[in-house]
Scaffold this active site. Sequence first.
Site, PDB file in Angstrom:
ATOM      1  N   SER A 366       0.717  -1.027   2.290  1.00  0.00           N
ATOM      2  CA  SER A 366      -0.595  -1.663   2.226  1.00  0.00           C
ATOM      3  C   SER A 366      -0.431  -3.122   1.848  1.00  0.00           C
ATOM      4  O   SER A 366       0.529  -3.497   1.157  1.00  0.00           O
ATOM      5  CB  SER A 366      -1.407  -0.949   1.155  1.00  0.00           C
ATOM      6  OG  SER A 366      -2.481  -1.751   0.754  1.00  0.00           O
ATOM      7  N   TYR A 390      -2.450   2.383  -8.192  1.00  0.00           N
ATOM      8  CA  TYR A 390      -2.360   2.703  -6.765  1.00  0.00           C
ATOM      9  C   TYR A 390      -1.413   1.718  -6.072  1.00  0.00           C
ATOM     10  O   TYR A 390      -0.486   2.107  -5.346  1.00  0.00           O
ATOM     11  CB  TYR A 390      -3.757   2.646  -6.111  1.00  0.00           C
ATOM     12  CG  TYR A 390      -3.697   2.357  -4.633  1.00  0.00           C
ATOM     13  CD1 TYR A 390      -3.262   3.337  -3.741  1.00  0.00           C
ATOM     14  CD2 TYR A 390      -4.031   1.093  -4.128  1.00  0.00           C
ATOM     15  CE1 TYR A 390      -3.169   3.061  -2.383  1.00  0.00           C
ATOM     16  CE2 TYR A 390      -3.943   0.816  -2.786  1.00  0.00           C
ATOM     17  CZ  TYR A 390      -3.516   1.790  -1.916  1.00  0.00           C
ATOM     18  OH  TYR A 390      -3.403   1.518  -0.584  1.00  0.00           O
ATOM     19  N   LYS A 394       2.471   2.098  -4.039  1.00  0.00           N
ATOM     20  CA  LYS A 394       2.889   1.565  -2.736  1.00  0.00           C
ATOM     21  C   LYS A 394       4.121   0.677  -2.902  1.00  0.00           C
ATOM     22  O   LYS A 394       5.063   0.734  -2.108  1.00  0.00           O
ATOM     23  CB  LYS A 394       1.753   0.774  -2.067  1.00  0.00           C
ATOM     24  CG  LYS A 394       0.580   1.630  -1.630  1.00  0.00           C
ATOM     25  CD  LYS A 394       0.937   2.530  -0.457  1.00  0.00           C
ATOM     26  CE  LYS A 394      -0.182   3.469  -0.078  1.00  0.00           C
ATOM     27  NZ  LYS A 394       0.196   4.540   0.832  1.00  0.00           N
TER      28      LYS A 394
END
Length: 583
Positions: A366, A390, A394
């Site tokens: 991302s 989060y 990643k």
Amino acid sequence: MATSGSSHGPSTDQPPPSLPNSGSAAGVCIMSNAWKDEQDPSLISFISAFLGSNSFRLNFVSISPDLIFNCGGVSIAFVFVTKWDDCCNVGSIFNRVKRLKAQFARLYVVATLSTKEQDDSFMRSYFHFSIRYEMEFGKPAFVLVTDPEMGFEKIVKISTSRGMCKQQKVASKVKVELYLAIGSIEAAAKTSKEDILANTDLSSDKADSLSRDSLKVQKVSILFSKLLEFVEMGSSVEQNILVTGGAGFIGTHTVVQLLKEGFKVSIIDNLDNSVIEAVDRVRELVGPDLSNKLEFNLGDLRNKGDIEKLFSKQRFDAVIHFAGLKAVGESVGNPRRYFDNNLVGTINLYEAMAKYHCKMMVFSSSATVYGQPEKIPCVEDFELKAMNPYGRTKLFLEEIARDIHAAEPEWRIVLLRYFNPVGAHESGRIGEDPKGIPNNLMPYIQQVAVGRLPELNVYGHDYPTEDGSAVRDYIHVMDLADGHIAALRKLFADPKIGCTAYNLGTGRGTSVLEMVAAFEKASGKKIPIKLCPRRAGDATAVYASTERAEKELGWKAKYGVDEMCRDQWNWANNNPWGYQKKL
Ligand SMILES: O=c1ccn([C@@H]2O[C@H](COP(=O)(O)OP(=O)(O)O[C@H]3O[C@H](CO)[C@@H](O)[C@H](O)[C@H]3O)[C@@H](O)[C@H]2O)c(=O)[nH]1
């Protein structure tokens, strides 16, 4: 095969034959310099002319296999074992095969074993060493050639029996053609000797030897034409892709495109943030024939047994790994849930992939890994940082991928850094359907438009941007899906891909207020807004540099903001409650 090359000199006056159906630019054949140097130069020039006349570009490069054929993005590697000496070189042969096996999903080892003793010795060694060198039956395929000048009957037979040629019809057709070819060559050779005797005053011996030479030339040409057919068959065998999280928003759209592109797909999804109805709609969209190539497995990557069950029953050529949680706010409140889902699940997946020798992965990363970028557009080699748990998952997973590749270079991993995925399939049958109140802009706008939510909170109207609202790079989910196909093809085609990150964005920034206006235009609905303070952790402006993806993946986003809003509205209007019938 090399034996045949060293025993004859193809006549230069004989034009290389063409394959019946070879179109333009059939592919590339990469030949190892070292292998080339071991062959008779006349054989190499013959092969080169032969490939050229069949629209194959021949390149000489330092590579580990002897030959690599690349047709339509699929690489098929060949190794030729022409000297079998069971007391000296067996270990090095199996070692080499083991190494190459990890690098090429389609590797064939053509071993010329001219005597029964060599054949027996090979069989003994194969079974004796198979465990030490991690050979599984049929992986890679060993093609044993007893007649070094004519091995393709065996190649087709063995590959068929080992299930490589799933298209049995093609294989048997090739076999029949091969028998016909052998017959016609022998007939041609006989005629040729009679012709020589009738038209010259050469002795019978000389005519015999000349006709034998001509027979050899024709055998080599048949050998190569069959090799090319074999390669074409190999490249048309369906590749089997495991898609984790394939029932989700980006997953479903990608699965539709994969099936349309001829891939076979297995989904594993725990339906945590998705529903089985989404997969049913994928089936409906692609139709019954392609739907037969899609398999759904309810499973959780945190459960090793679920993954093992999947890998033990079929071979995957590559994995597209979407499965994971993605709500920034939730990750701040419950980081352990994020680490467990995103990190543990992925580590389990890597373990199974390594165990089953599937070492190609497209990973959903991302743009969040750029944190608050100091410069825009974001370029892949910018320094990376995470702003929340989060984002950290990643970032960790990118680092894990890089570490795995550094330790085991045979892995091929593409990290796709998505910018802001929006829109829906043009049919309006599949789209984003978040559970609960949406966190992201477009699903929120969509729910306001259908009357599920009263108004949109616009977070931040004092950013240093043209209209004061934050700027993002929105990308149509169908463009994103195509980006995955491009990445997959790159994985299959490029043994040197290593572990590489690509941005998937449009390269254009759009503000929140511009997005609202574009959606109002597409839907004809007024979206009431409330100007609110900035949302913690939000960046002012983020958009992608798309240069690397364009150059290396040959991929570029096709859709603009108007099409994104049109398709998002089509989905929302037809499915105001998402996949649920009604609330
Ligand atoms: O109700 C809302 C929701 C969002 N926004 C704004 O809209 C913009 C886009 O927000 P959002 O859709 O939540 O996307 P991002 O915050 O840019 O994050 C997305 O894009 C990241 C990559 O850039 C991903 O990592 C994240 O998972 C994904 O949510 C931001 O300025 C938000 O403040 C609002 O004004 N109102």
